[in-house]
Design an enzyme around this catalytic site. Structure first.
Site, short mmCIF file in Angstrom:
data_model
loop_
_atom_site.label_atom_id
_atom_site.label_comp_id
_atom_site.label_asym_id
_atom_site.label_seq_id
_atom_site.Cartn_x
_atom_site.Cartn_y
_atom_site.Cartn_z
NE ARG A 138 -8.08 -8.31 0.03
CZ ARG A 138 -7.99 -7.34 -0.82
NH1 ARG A 138 -6.78 -6.24 -0.53
NH2 ARG A 138 -8.18 -7.44 -2.06
CE LYS A 160 -4.87 -1.03 0.85
NZ LYS A 160 -5.61 -1.61 2.24
#
Length: 299
Positions: free
Chosen positions: A268, A234
């Site tokens: 995840r 991210k």
């Protein structure tokens, strides 16, 4: 091995999700990401074609993933709107083919009740909702079908732009939101043993917010439900390290291990094989599992 218990008080720590059983007191589940979208922020559409999406999911399980998360609508506001029928057409065929190929847990990344129901009919076990069960009807679908749910924090939800998100105390506000949405889930008839929470790193949050969430993650895991973190590659990792999208693996692994130590139990991720190795090592150091091939030579 007795091991160290880092997250006491997990609600229903031993859970059967789909066809697999997990003990979240001493086990971390690895969720692989398969986005059947043309604009996913990391894959950039590489798994948009049906055969590519199925192959990626099967490979992830072969690499050690316990779980595959299949999505057809990105979170980003920088995308064209698609209707319910198109989202179903994207996810249901992938789910059906992956279900036929593996006993791994399958979740559908959606906030729409019609998509969730179609995905469950195709073989999904979990509704992974980045909208926090705010869309009318989605909690009821979970309750009626017996699916597990991932309740995620975001301010705007998928496809909605939030400019300059601000918080007085991001961790406290995220925790309050998750408690309220869990209460909504319970009132809708979803069992407590079906609920997972996710603080939503980088979802309507800047780098400082996501770092603070990671630093104080134990305040989220203390809510009591198994906590999922979706940190993989991210922007907060990229901005922290000044690394482009394709060079964030080490930062992702570090952030994931820190999250495990603070109570996270589901990761995840994009890079399954590297995550499996780092997680199994972390579990062994904590005393949750033994070495796979220990040497008994003391010479």
């Amino acid at each position: 091995m007795s091991g160290e218990k880092l997250s006491p008080g997990i609600i229903s720590p031993v859970r059967r999700i789909g066809r697999r059983e997990f003990d979240f007191e001493r086990q971390v589940a690895i969720m692989a990401i398969v986005n059947r979208t043309p604009n996913s922020f990391h894959d950039q559409g590489r798994t948009f074609e049906l055969d590519h999406a199925v192959a990626a999911a099967v490979k992830a399980v072969d690499d050690g993933a316990d779980w595959v998360d299949i999505g057809g609508f990105a979170f980003s506001a920088a995308q064209a709107h698609i209707g319910v029928a198109e989202e179903i057409d994207r996810v249901s065929p992938v789910i059906a083919r992956v279900r036929a190929a593996t006993d791994a847990v399958i979740s559908v990344d959606t906030h729409r009740p019609e998509v969730a129901r179609a995905a469950i009919e195709a073989g999904a076990d979990v509704i992974n909702d980045t909208n926090g069960l705010r869309e009318p009807g989605v909690a009821e679908v979970a309750a009626q079908t017996g699916a597990s749910v991932v309740v995620t924090h975001s301010l705007g939800g998928p496809g909605r732009r939030v400019l300059r998100p601000s918080y007085d105390d991001v961790v406290a506000e995220v925790a309050d939101y998750l408690r309220e949405r869990v209460s909504h889930a319970l009132k809708a008839g979803i069992g407590a043993d079906k609920i997972i929470i996710d603080p939503g790193h980088d979802l309507n949050k800047n780098t400082f917010h996501s770092l603070e969430l990671t630093r104080r993650l134990e305040e989220i895991t203390a809510i009591g439900y198994p906590t999922l973190v979706a940190l993989s590659n991210k922007d907060f990792i990229g901005e922290t390290l000044d690394r482009p999208q394709g060079e964030r693996k080490e930062g992702t692994i570090a952030a994931n291990v820190i999250s495990i130590l603070k109570g996270a139990r589901i990761l995840r991720v994009h890079d399954v094989a590297a995550t499996v190795a780092s997680v199994r090592m972390t579990e062994a150091v904590l005393g949750w599992r033994g070495p796979v091939a220990p040497s008994h030579n003391l010479a």
